[in-house]
Design a protein around this motif. Structure first.
Motif, PDB file in Angstrom:
ATOM      1  N   ASN A   3      61.042 -18.332  46.853  1.00 34.82           N
ATOM      2  CA  ASN A   3      61.252 -16.730  46.751  1.00 34.82           C
ATOM      3  C   ASN A   3      61.806 -15.984  45.536  1.00 34.82           C
ATOM      4  OD1 ASN A   3      59.809 -16.682  49.553  1.00 34.82           O
ATOM      5  ND2 ASN A   3      61.803 -17.037  50.239  1.00 34.82           N
TER       6      ASN A   3
ATOM      7  N   TRP B  66      52.040  -8.231  56.335  1.00 28.54           N
ATOM      8  CA  TRP B  66      51.813  -9.845  55.928  1.00 28.54           C
ATOM      9  C   TRP B  66      50.425 -10.358  55.923  1.00 28.54           C
ATOM     10  CZ3 TRP B  66      56.025 -11.361  53.744  1.00 28.54           C
ATOM     11  CH2 TRP B  66      57.208 -10.862  54.044  1.00 28.54           C
TER      12      TRP B  66
ATOM     13  N   ILE C 106      50.189  -3.761  47.199  1.00 23.53           N
ATOM     14  CA  ILE C 106      50.969  -4.595  46.958  1.00 23.53           C
ATOM     15  C   ILE C 106      52.460  -4.175  46.453  1.00 23.53           C
ATOM     16  CG2 ILE C 106      51.557  -6.681  45.137  1.00 23.53           C
ATOM     17  CD1 ILE C 106      48.905  -7.039  47.005  1.00 23.53           C
TER      18      ILE C 106
ATOM     19  N   HIS D 135      58.127  -7.680  41.694  1.00 24.03           N
ATOM     20  CA  HIS D 135      57.554  -9.134  41.903  1.00 24.03           C
ATOM     21  C   HIS D 135      56.111  -9.213  42.214  1.00 24.03           C
ATOM     22  CE1 HIS D 135      62.050 -10.495  41.482  1.00 24.03           C
ATOM     23  NE2 HIS D 135      62.104  -9.512  42.529  1.00 24.03           N
ATOM     24  N   SER D 136      55.417  -8.289  41.871  1.00 21.09           N
ATOM     25  CA  SER D 136      54.062  -8.176  42.258  1.00 21.09           C
ATOM     26  C   SER D 136      53.007  -9.402  42.354  1.00 21.09           C
ATOM     27  CB  SER D 136      53.273  -7.059  41.829  1.00 21.09           C
ATOM     28  OG  SER D 136      53.299  -7.204  40.303  1.00 21.09           O
TER      29      SER D 136
ATOM     30  N   TRP E  53      54.021 -11.515  45.459  1.00 21.39           N
ATOM     31  CA  TRP E  53      53.463 -11.111  46.507  1.00 21.39           C
ATOM     32  C   TRP E  53      51.927 -11.015  46.448  1.00 21.39           C
ATOM     33  CZ3 TRP E  53      56.348 -10.608  50.326  1.00 21.39           C
ATOM     34  CH2 TRP E  53      57.738 -10.330  50.280  1.00 21.39           C
ATOM     35  N   GLN E  54      51.282 -10.927  45.252  1.00 25.03           N
ATOM     36  CA  GLN E  54      49.683 -11.211  45.408  1.00 25.03           C
ATOM     37  C   GLN E  54      49.449 -12.545  45.837  1.00 25.03           C
ATOM     38  OE1 GLN E  54      47.330  -8.620  44.887  1.00 25.03           O
ATOM     39  NE2 GLN E  54      46.242 -10.541  46.024  1.00 25.03           N
TER      40      GLN E  54
ATOM     41  N   LYS F  70      51.584 -14.683  47.481  1.00 25.21           N
ATOM     42  CA  LYS F  70      51.937 -14.877  48.897  1.00 25.21           C
ATOM     43  C   LYS F  70      50.675 -14.501  49.749  1.00 25.21           C
ATOM     44  CE  LYS F  70      54.975 -14.998  52.267  1.00 25.21           C
ATOM     45  NZ  LYS F  70      54.927 -16.154  53.341  1.00 25.21           N
ATOM     46  N   PHE F  71      50.347 -13.335  49.579  1.00 21.07           N
ATOM     47  CA  PHE F  71      49.294 -12.577  50.544  1.00 21.07           C
ATOM     48  C   PHE F  71      48.055 -13.247  50.424  1.00 21.07           C
ATOM     49  CE2 PHE F  71      51.519  -8.448  49.662  1.00 21.07           C
ATOM     50  CZ  PHE F  71      52.537  -8.770  50.798  1.00 21.07           C
TER      51      PHE F  71
END
Length: 156
Positions: free
Chosen positions: A8, A75, A85, A89-90, A93-94, A96-97
């Motif tokens: 993370n 989530w 988003i 930290h986009s 996150w992208q 992760k999603f």
């Protein structure tokens, strides 16, 4: 403020850290609402996070081969909410999603390949249209089990 592990990104504030730590993987508020609905509808007998079904559905009816996933909109990237988003930290996150959505898709495919029916209930549906969710559950849980139906000679 250091990140707890390398998977993370480093948190940007104590508030963010506190909010993220508060997220739960099971027994979420939407799950509890669906379970309450099922009990009120006279449909107990389900298993929670059943290990024997692919993807460990939030709620499973093994005898009926029905798996219910209660997905949080953030989530699992709800197709109805069209959430943006996060700006910080986009890239993280992208990715992760995308992984979450792909994992959800694979779970459903695997269950269906084994003759299960998978139902996904979105957090926003529970908030905006709980009666439609209740209706969907009634219809799906009262439908006959998928698979081969054996007709005896007496029925011919």
């Amino acid at each position: 403020m250091a990140a707890k592990d390398r998977r993370n990104p480093e948190p940007t504030s104590e508030v963010t850290t506190k909010v993220m730590k508060a997220n739960k993987g099971k027994d979420t508020k939407p799950e509890l609402i669906v379970r309450q609905m099922l009990r009120e509808m006279g449909l107990p007998g389900y298993r929670l996070n059943w290990k024997k079904a692919p993807g460990r559905p939030d709620i499973a009816y093994p005898g009926k081969r029905i798996a219910i996933f209660v997905n949080g909109c953030f989530w699992h990237r709800c197709p109805y909410c069209k959430l943006s988003i996060p700006k910080t930290h986009s890239d993280f996150w992208q990715q992760k999603f995308d992984k979450n959505v792909e994992r959800d898709r694979k779970k459903v495919q695997e269950l269906e390949a084994m003759g299960w029916r998978a139902i996904t209930i979105w957090e926003c549906q529970l908030k905006k249209e709980p009666e439609k969710v209740r209706e969907l559950l009634t219809i799906e849980l009262e439908r006959p089990k998928m698979g081969v139906i054996d007709v005896s000679e007496d029925d011919c």
